[in-house]
Write a protein that holds these residues in place. Sequence first.
Motif, short mmCIF file in Angstrom:
data_model
loop_
_atom_site.label_atom_id
_atom_site.label_comp_id
_atom_site.label_asym_id
_atom_site.label_seq_id
_atom_site.Cartn_x
_atom_site.Cartn_y
_atom_site.Cartn_z
N GLY A 63 0.81 -1.22 0.00
CA GLY A 63 0.00 0.00 0.00
C GLY A 63 0.84 1.27 0.00
O GLY A 63 0.31 2.36 -0.18
N HIS A 90 -5.19 -11.36 -12.51
CA HIS A 90 -5.84 -10.28 -11.74
C HIS A 90 -5.74 -8.95 -12.46
O HIS A 90 -4.87 -8.75 -13.29
N HIS A 92 -5.27 -4.92 -11.09
CA HIS A 92 -4.76 -4.36 -9.84
C HIS A 92 -5.89 -3.64 -9.12
O HIS A 92 -6.82 -3.12 -9.74
N GLU A 93 -5.79 -3.60 -7.79
CA GLU A 93 -6.82 -2.91 -6.98
C GLU A 93 -6.88 -1.45 -7.42
O GLU A 93 -7.94 -0.90 -7.70
N ILE A 94 -5.69 -0.82 -7.42
CA ILE A 94 -5.63 0.52 -8.03
C ILE A 94 -5.40 0.22 -9.51
O ILE A 94 -4.27 -0.10 -9.94
N ILE A 95 -6.47 0.28 -10.26
CA ILE A 95 -6.50 -0.37 -11.58
C ILE A 95 -5.50 0.22 -12.58
O ILE A 95 -5.06 -0.49 -13.48
N ASP A 157 1.54 -0.33 -4.06
CA ASP A 157 0.13 -0.03 -3.72
C ASP A 157 -0.82 -0.61 -4.76
O ASP A 157 -2.02 -0.33 -4.72
N GLY A 159 -2.01 -3.72 -5.36
CA GLY A 159 -3.04 -4.65 -4.86
C GLY A 159 -3.50 -5.59 -5.97
O GLY A 159 -3.04 -5.50 -7.12
N HIS A 160 -4.41 -6.52 -5.64
CA HIS A 160 -4.89 -7.51 -6.61
C HIS A 160 -6.41 -7.60 -6.54
O HIS A 160 -6.96 -7.70 -5.45
N GLN A 161 -7.05 -7.54 -7.71
CA GLN A 161 -8.50 -7.79 -7.78
C GLN A 161 -8.70 -9.15 -8.47
O GLN A 161 -8.45 -9.26 -9.68
N TYR A 162 -9.11 -10.18 -7.71
CA TYR A 162 -9.29 -11.51 -8.32
C TYR A 162 -10.75 -11.75 -8.72
O TYR A 162 -11.03 -12.63 -9.53
#
Length: 184
Positions: A63, A90, A92-95, A157, A159-162
Amino acid sequence: MEIKDPRNHFSKENGALSGEKTSKTIRKLKDMKGFYEDEEAFNKMDPETVLYEVEMHAPVKAGTEGGLFFGTSFLNPGKVGEEFFMTKGHFHEIINRAEYYWGLEGEGVLVFMDEDGNASAEKVCPGSLHFVPGKIAHRLVNTGDTKLAVGACWPADAGHQYGPIAESGFGVRIKEKNGTIIAE
Ligand SMILES: O=P(O)(O)OC[C@H]1O[C@](O)(CO)[C@@H](O)[C@@H]1O
Ligand SMILES: [Fe+2]
């Protein structure tokens, strides 16, 4: 000023990481229920089969804006039915966070997909360099019969969006048909 010994090592040959702040994640077949097309083949296999391992070097907290992580993914060779072993994949969380992958060992494919589901793919081999732009999901596939080792560097920062991938996949599957590697 003292010139210190390096606290971390990354072997050129296969990318193995050693030193402080390194950690390992192991992904087994049982962690990927629903990701493969051939459920019947999946259910016949040992759920404890190790599909891949990720060795990571995290010098800053997850993060941390402006931080970088370094990792090597080691994928075992194998298939579920006709479909090669692969990572979950995935966004990324912060795309908008981008990532670099580079081939170290073995033969593989890196699959990309944008938010509209348009997919593309690049061959991975020792020395191949792959830029993964922001807003692009990415998945590694081992299409060889030896271990695939791929290095990566990505923002701490990101992150991963699965979820989206578990939900609707990459729109393309990398398989072996009549001895040929295909994307369908
Ligand atoms: O998280 P996945 O999709 O299983 O991919 C394996 C790893 O590949 C990387 O993108 C790079 O090593 C990691 O961020 C990720 O954990
Ligand atoms: Fe990533």
